[in-house]
Design a protein around this motif. Structure first.
Motif, short mmCIF file in Angstrom:
data_model
loop_
_atom_site.label_atom_id
_atom_site.label_comp_id
_atom_site.label_asym_id
_atom_site.label_seq_id
_atom_site.Cartn_x
_atom_site.Cartn_y
_atom_site.Cartn_z
N UNK A 126 0.82 -1.21 0.00
CA UNK A 126 0.00 0.00 0.00
C UNK A 126 0.85 1.26 0.00
N UNK A 127 2.02 1.20 0.62
CA UNK A 127 2.92 2.36 0.59
C UNK A 127 3.39 2.60 -0.85
N UNK A 128 3.66 1.53 -1.57
CA UNK A 128 4.13 1.69 -2.95
C UNK A 128 3.08 2.34 -3.83
N UNK A 129 1.82 2.20 -3.48
CA UNK A 129 0.72 2.79 -4.26
C UNK A 129 0.19 4.08 -3.63
N UNK A 130 0.78 4.51 -2.52
CA UNK A 130 0.24 5.67 -1.81
C UNK A 130 0.61 7.00 -2.44
N UNK A 131 1.60 7.00 -3.30
CA UNK A 131 1.99 8.24 -3.98
C UNK A 131 1.08 8.43 -5.20
N UNK A 132 0.58 9.64 -5.38
CA UNK A 132 -0.33 9.92 -6.48
C UNK A 132 0.25 9.62 -7.85
N UNK A 133 1.52 9.90 -8.04
CA UNK A 133 2.15 9.63 -9.34
C UNK A 133 2.26 8.13 -9.58
N UNK A 134 2.68 7.38 -8.57
CA UNK A 134 2.78 5.93 -8.74
C UNK A 134 1.41 5.31 -8.98
N UNK A 135 0.40 5.81 -8.29
CA UNK A 135 -0.95 5.29 -8.51
C UNK A 135 -1.43 5.62 -9.91
N UNK A 136 -1.14 6.84 -10.38
CA UNK A 136 -1.52 7.22 -11.74
C UNK A 136 -0.82 6.34 -12.77
N UNK A 137 0.44 6.01 -12.53
CA UNK A 137 1.17 5.13 -13.45
C UNK A 137 0.55 3.74 -13.44
N UNK A 138 0.26 3.21 -12.27
CA UNK A 138 -0.35 1.87 -12.18
C UNK A 138 -1.71 1.86 -12.88
N UNK A 139 -2.50 2.89 -12.66
CA UNK A 139 -3.81 2.96 -13.32
C UNK A 139 -3.66 3.05 -14.83
N UNK A 140 -2.68 3.82 -15.29
CA UNK A 140 -2.45 3.93 -16.73
C UNK A 140 -2.01 2.59 -17.31
N UNK A 141 -1.10 1.90 -16.62
CA UNK A 141 -0.62 0.61 -17.10
C UNK A 141 -1.69 -0.47 -17.03
N UNK A 142 -2.73 -0.26 -16.23
CA UNK A 142 -3.86 -1.18 -16.21
C UNK A 142 -4.55 -1.20 -17.58
N UNK A 143 -4.39 -0.13 -18.34
CA UNK A 143 -4.98 -0.04 -19.67
C UNK A 143 -4.07 -0.57 -20.77
N UNK A 144 -2.85 -0.94 -20.43
CA UNK A 144 -1.92 -1.48 -21.43
C UNK A 144 -0.53 -0.94 -21.21
N UNK A 145 0.43 -1.55 -21.86
CA UNK A 145 1.83 -1.19 -21.65
C UNK A 145 2.13 0.20 -22.21
N UNK A 146 3.20 0.80 -21.66
CA UNK A 146 3.61 2.14 -22.06
C UNK A 146 5.10 2.31 -21.80
N UNK A 147 5.70 3.20 -22.57
CA UNK A 147 7.09 3.59 -22.34
C UNK A 147 7.11 4.76 -21.37
N UNK A 148 8.26 5.02 -20.77
CA UNK A 148 8.40 6.18 -19.90
C UNK A 148 8.03 7.45 -20.67
N UNK A 149 8.46 7.55 -21.94
CA UNK A 149 8.14 8.73 -22.75
C UNK A 149 6.63 8.90 -22.89
#
Length: 126
Positions: free
Chosen positions: A21-44
């Protein structure tokens, strides 16, 4: 910026849950996880979508990778990131369901809500 650290070597499942839960507690990390739930992505791709600096996004992706939540698939000079485990999709969906059920209660929480102070020294009532 802090790096994600795995749970301490105590072997406690509670420690592991805290680390998760700590790993997902940061808004940016959660946004990344939510985005990746829709499919893979590059850092760019994430940089463009989130509007953050490349170094910031890379550090957060590294944290999620260190915690075992994200994996990278190299392709040439690029790396495509995706969620490491489909169970994370279930966790994110369960969180959305819980948030819908609790309404504004979590957002109004005096300790962690949207108006709470960011002082990490603040003592949480027990």
């Amino acid at each position: 910026m802090e790096r994600c650290l795995a749970a301490s070597g105590t072997g406690s499942s509670l420690d592991a849950a805290v680390a998760l839960f700590h790993s997902l507690s940061d808004g940016t990390r959660l946004a990344i996880a939510r985005r990746l739930a829709g499919g893979e992505a590059r850092v760019a791709d994430l940089v463009g979508e989130l509007g953050l600096a490349q170094s910031t996004v890379s550090a957060h992706v590294a944290c999620l990778r260190d915690c075992g939540l994200v994996v990278g698939r190299p392709q040439g000079r690029q790396v495509f990131y995706s969620l490491a485990r489909p169970e994370l999709l279930d966790l994110l969906a369960a969180a959305e369901t819980l948030l819908a059920a609790t309404g504004a209660a979590v957002a109004l929480c005096p300790n962690y809500g949207t108006d709470a102070t960011t002082n990490t020294e603040k003592e949480v009532p027990r």
